[in-house]
Design a protein around this motif. Structure first.
Motif, PDB file in Angstrom:
ATOM      1  N   UNK A 188       0.833  -1.211   0.000  1.00  0.00           N
ATOM      2  CA  UNK A 188       0.000   0.000   0.000  1.00  0.00           C
ATOM      3  C   UNK A 188       0.867   1.259   0.000  1.00  0.00           C
ATOM      4  N   UNK A 189       1.905   1.250   0.823  1.00  0.00           N
ATOM      5  CA  UNK A 189       2.787   2.413   0.915  1.00  0.00           C
ATOM      6  C   UNK A 189       3.470   2.701  -0.423  1.00  0.00           C
ATOM      7  N   UNK A 212      -7.370  -2.199  -0.120  1.00  0.00           N
ATOM      8  CA  UNK A 212      -8.145  -1.408   0.855  1.00  0.00           C
ATOM      9  C   UNK A 212      -9.459  -2.132   1.131  1.00  0.00           C
ATOM     10  N   UNK A 213      -9.410  -3.094   2.028  1.00  0.00           N
ATOM     11  CA  UNK A 213     -10.580  -3.935   2.296  1.00  0.00           C
ATOM     12  C   UNK A 213     -11.471  -3.383   3.401  1.00  0.00           C
ATOM     13  N   UNK A 214     -11.053  -2.309   4.055  1.00  0.00           N
ATOM     14  CA  UNK A 214     -11.885  -1.670   5.080  1.00  0.00           C
ATOM     15  C   UNK A 214     -11.833  -0.158   4.882  1.00  0.00           C
ATOM     16  N   UNK A 215     -12.812   0.533   5.427  1.00  0.00           N
ATOM     17  CA  UNK A 215     -12.846   1.994   5.313  1.00  0.00           C
ATOM     18  C   UNK A 215     -11.686   2.620   6.080  1.00  0.00           C
ATOM     19  N   UNK A 216     -11.236   1.976   7.162  1.00  0.00           N
ATOM     20  CA  UNK A 216     -10.098   2.502   7.923  1.00  0.00           C
ATOM     21  C   UNK A 216      -8.823   2.490   7.081  1.00  0.00           C
ATOM     22  N   UNK A 217      -8.627   1.402   6.327  1.00  0.00           N
ATOM     23  CA  UNK A 217      -7.463   1.337   5.441  1.00  0.00           C
ATOM     24  C   UNK A 217      -7.529   2.442   4.390  1.00  0.00           C
ATOM     25  N   UNK A 218      -8.723   2.670   3.871  1.00  0.00           N
ATOM     26  CA  UNK A 218      -8.891   3.679   2.826  1.00  0.00           C
ATOM     27  C   UNK A 218      -8.597   5.083   3.346  1.00  0.00           C
ATOM     28  N   UNK A 219      -9.141   5.409   4.494  1.00  0.00           N
ATOM     29  CA  UNK A 219      -8.955   6.766   5.033  1.00  0.00           C
ATOM     30  C   UNK A 219      -7.532   7.011   5.541  1.00  0.00           C
ATOM     31  N   UNK A 220      -6.801   5.942   5.791  1.00  0.00           N
ATOM     32  CA  UNK A 220      -5.423   6.109   6.292  1.00  0.00           C
ATOM     33  C   UNK A 220      -4.429   6.433   5.181  1.00  0.00           C
ATOM     34  N   UNK A 221      -4.842   6.330   3.921  1.00  0.00           N
ATOM     35  CA  UNK A 221      -3.930   6.579   2.805  1.00  0.00           C
ATOM     36  C   UNK A 221      -3.627   8.066   2.685  1.00  0.00           C
ATOM     37  N   UNK A 222      -2.365   8.392   2.505  1.00  0.00           N
ATOM     38  CA  UNK A 222      -1.931   9.788   2.364  1.00  0.00           C
ATOM     39  C   UNK A 222      -1.830  10.123   0.876  1.00  0.00           C
ATOM     40  N   UNK A 223      -2.982  10.403   0.266  1.00  0.00           N
ATOM     41  CA  UNK A 223      -3.054  10.619  -1.174  1.00  0.00           C
ATOM     42  C   UNK A 223      -3.094  12.104  -1.505  1.00  0.00           C
ATOM     43  N   UNK A 224      -2.388  12.466  -2.576  1.00  0.00           N
ATOM     44  CA  UNK A 224      -2.434  13.854  -3.050  1.00  0.00           C
ATOM     45  C   UNK A 224      -3.814  14.171  -3.623  1.00  0.00           C
ATOM     46  N   UNK A 231     -11.852   9.176  -8.929  1.00  0.00           N
ATOM     47  CA  UNK A 231     -12.190   7.902  -9.567  1.00  0.00           C
ATOM     48  C   UNK A 231     -11.876   6.740  -8.620  1.00  0.00           C
ATOM     49  N   UNK A 232     -10.714   6.824  -7.975  1.00  0.00           N
ATOM     50  CA  UNK A 232     -10.293   5.778  -7.044  1.00  0.00           C
ATOM     51  C   UNK A 232     -11.261   5.669  -5.867  1.00  0.00           C
ATOM     52  N   UNK A 233     -11.632   6.803  -5.280  1.00  0.00           N
ATOM     53  CA  UNK A 233     -12.532   6.779  -4.127  1.00  0.00           C
ATOM     54  C   UNK A 233     -13.904   6.245  -4.514  1.00  0.00           C
ATOM     55  N   UNK A 234     -14.390   6.644  -5.684  1.00  0.00           N
ATOM     56  CA  UNK A 234     -15.702   6.158  -6.136  1.00  0.00           C
ATOM     57  C   UNK A 234     -15.693   4.639  -6.258  1.00  0.00           C
ATOM     58  N   UNK A 235     -14.630   4.088  -6.866  1.00  0.00           N
ATOM     59  CA  UNK A 235     -14.533   2.636  -7.030  1.00  0.00           C
ATOM     60  C   UNK A 235     -14.344   1.947  -5.681  1.00  0.00           C
ATOM     61  N   UNK A 236     -13.563   2.560  -4.795  1.00  0.00           N
ATOM     62  CA  UNK A 236     -13.334   1.965  -3.470  1.00  0.00           C
ATOM     63  C   UNK A 236     -14.617   1.939  -2.658  1.00  0.00           C
ATOM     64  N   UNK A 237     -15.371   3.027  -2.684  1.00  0.00           N
ATOM     65  CA  UNK A 237     -16.665   3.055  -1.988  1.00  0.00           C
ATOM     66  C   UNK A 237     -17.591   1.975  -2.550  1.00  0.00           C
ATOM     67  N   UNK A 238     -17.539   1.809  -3.852  1.00  0.00           N
ATOM     68  CA  UNK A 238     -18.380   0.791  -4.501  1.00  0.00           C
ATOM     69  C   UNK A 238     -18.043  -0.601  -3.981  1.00  0.00           C
ATOM     70  N   UNK A 239     -16.742  -0.911  -3.913  1.00  0.00           N
ATOM     71  CA  UNK A 239     -16.315  -2.234  -3.461  1.00  0.00           C
ATOM     72  C   UNK A 239     -16.550  -2.430  -1.960  1.00  0.00           C
ATOM     73  N   UNK A 240     -16.549  -1.340  -1.197  1.00  0.00           N
ATOM     74  CA  UNK A 240     -16.806  -1.426   0.240  1.00  0.00           C
ATOM     75  C   UNK A 240     -18.300  -1.358   0.562  1.00  0.00           C
ATOM     76  N   UNK A 241     -19.127  -1.404  -0.478  1.00  0.00           N
ATOM     77  CA  UNK A 241     -20.593  -1.413  -0.363  1.00  0.00           C
ATOM     78  C   UNK A 241     -21.123  -0.124   0.276  1.00  0.00           C
TER      79      UNK A 241
END
Length: 544
Positions: A188-189, A212-224, A231-241
């Protein structure tokens, strides 16, 4: 600069280094003051979808919630691009002669050459892994064979990163290798470092999303802050239901990428999981009007047509897809759905197996094949298919639900309950899953009626369009001697049947119970009304 021009210029530059982002470039609406109508012919016909989702005027800038920060584009390494060794290796790579490509570049030190050599070795290892699986287990086999190049690639890429000579693509490959080796935290890093440096590589975002299998993993990412992040967040939210959040993101993106068929298809997928089938059907009809030879995502459209029992439309879709390209996993699944709708389950399984021979990790084919085996009463094969599906994606609630059904058929209610609980955890808003679990609790082997009542109540509160839960609640309360609660649910069931203008034995049962209940309560006028209505319904029912 206008935000749409910013996105468009970035994509044009990125396409020189990538080949898979062209669809989003065409998804940005052209400024009519700069381009003639002939430049926008690919974009015609999509305005109804924009109106449907109430997007803003296409010439306006996107909402502030969409990231439009520009990232400096890396310079091309012209010396390497023009290098004869690189061009020869690229030719071998395009012919899938991966080891030849890696051999040609063994002494090259340019960043692109290093990436192509390492990526060629990675793909050579993947190719050999697939060959070994087929040799050991057959084309649909399952094995613990691993990519033998991973160890050496991890060692080399780690060293190159420490020396600071890995470009963003090399970092992506390093993250991919670490993921395959199970080192997910470091992967991930590394992938975050890759997408922050070069945000246009969707493959890197997709690999990061898988980690990113949990919302905590997703929010912990230090993304610019960049529009590709949306696009990434939309797809991640989709996969996290997180369907509402995902849909909101896609609607925001659609204000900039007004004609993106990718965004439209993803919105359809979200609404499919929300069981908004009318909306999904509308979107796919629009997609096919604008892109009549599209095959990607059309298997989802066939699932919707199957669920809505629109068998004529499903037949037309299957015939059309067959004529376009019958050797695609999506095409095979559509044809499999068509034969399933005709009750030809053996032929349906044949096409699902064909889809899996083309792509053995095609999740939908494993799940749908499991459904067909259930219809054929072949529970052992169904369990195997569903287990393969959850191995590919542990978040596929349909496969967990299928496992529950299969074990219920084998009269193993405790196993069935375990899998039903898995499915409702992943998809808590689907009433069918709660009803299936309640039915399991009701079985002669368990007779856990209070637990069944809790499940039916959950189903009744989740748009149970067939009103199965309300009817079962009424009968269960009656069976347990809880007549007041039974009367409450029978009245609700009666109101529902009258609103839907439905008749039949359930209507007669409701009227009979309510007549007896009010007579016992000495409310004779109400009892007489229900009794009279019951006699009329019996007469009508017998005449039918």
């Amino acid at each position: 600069m206008d935000s749409k021009d910013t996105c468009r210029n970035e994509l044009r530059l990125a396409i020189r280094q990538l080949t898979n982002r062209a669809e989003q470039l065409l998804g940005i609406e052209q400024d009519p003051s700069k381009f003639t109508p002939s430049h926008s012919r690919f974009q015609r016909g999509s305005s109804s979808i924009r109106r449907r989702y109430k997007t803003n005027d296409p010439t306006s800038t996107p909402s502030p919630s969409v990231s439009v920060v520009s990232t400096p584009m890396p310079e091309e390494d012209d010396d390497v691009v023009d290098n004869d060794f690189f061009l020869l290796a690229k030719s071998y790579f395009d012919c899938k002669e991966y080891r030849r490509a890696a051999h040609v570049l063994r002494d090259q030190t340019g960043r692109k050459a290093v990436f192509l050599r390492c990526f060629s070795l990675y793909l050579a290892g993947e190719k050999r892994k697939e060959e070994e699986i087929i040799e050991l287990e057959g084309p649909l086999g399952k094995s613990n064979v691993v990519n033998r190049e991973l160890v050496s690639l991890e060692r080399e890429l780690s060293m190159l990163r420490k020396r600071g000579i890995l470009d963003p693509f090399g970092l992506y490959l390093y993250g991919l290798v670490l993921k395959d080796k199970g080192n997910e935290n470091l992967a991930r890093s590394i992938l975050v470092e890759s997408v922050n440096t070069y945000p246009w590589n969707w493959n890197a975002w997709s690999t990061l999303q898988l980690l990113c299998t949990t919302i905590d993993m997703l929010t912990s990412l230090n993304l610019n802050n960049h529009w590709m992040k949306d696009f990434f967040l939309a797809k991640s939210y989709e996969e996290l239901r997180m369907h509402k959040e995902s849909l909101d993101k896609y609607e925001q993106l659609q204000k900039t990428f007004s004609f993106s068929s990718y965004i439209q298809a993803r919105m359809a997928n979200v609404q499919y999981h929300l069981r908004e089938f009318d909306q999904v059907e509308f979107i796919f009809e629009e997609l096919l009007r604008n892109d009549p030879y599209r095959i990607e995502d059309m298997d989802m459209y066939s699932n919707v047509l199957y669920a809505k029992e629109a068998f004529s439309a499903l037949s037309y879709l299957a015939h059309n897809i067959f004529m376009i390209d019958k050797y695609r996993p999506q095409s095979c699944c559509i044809i499999g759905n068509y034969y399933s709708s005709k009750g030809q389950h053996e032929k349906s399984v044949l096409y699902f197996r064909r889809a899996l021979k083309l792509d053995k990790n095609y999740l939908s084919a494993w799940t749908l094949m499991g459904h067909e085996y259930v219809e054929m009463q072949n529970t052992a094969a169904a369990v195997d298919a569903y287990r393969r599906a959850v191995d590919i994606n542990p978040c596929d609630y349909r496969a967990w639900y299928g496992l529950g059904q299969a074990y219920e058929m084998m009269v193993m209610p405790h196993y069935a309950l375990f899998y039903f609980k898995k499915s409702v955890f992943l998809q808590p808003n689907d009433p069918r899953l709660w009803i299936a679990m309640a039915h399991c609790y009701e079985s002669d082997h368990l007779r856990m009626f209070e637990e069944a009542i809790k499940c039916y109540k959950r189903a009744a509160n989740r748009q149970d369009t067939e009103a199965i839960a309300i009817n079962r609640l009424a009968k269960l309360h009656d069976q347990l001697g809880q007549h007041e609660e039974a009367a409450f649910y029978y009245k609700k069931d009666l109101d529902r049947m009258e609103a839907d203008e439905r008749e039949g034995p359930n209507l007669i049962d409701a009227l009979m119970f309510l007549a007896k209940y009010y007579r016992a309560q000495k409310r004779f006028e109400e009892a007489e009304i229900y009794c009279t209505r019951k006699k009329k319904q019996q007469r009508v029912y017998l005449d039918l």
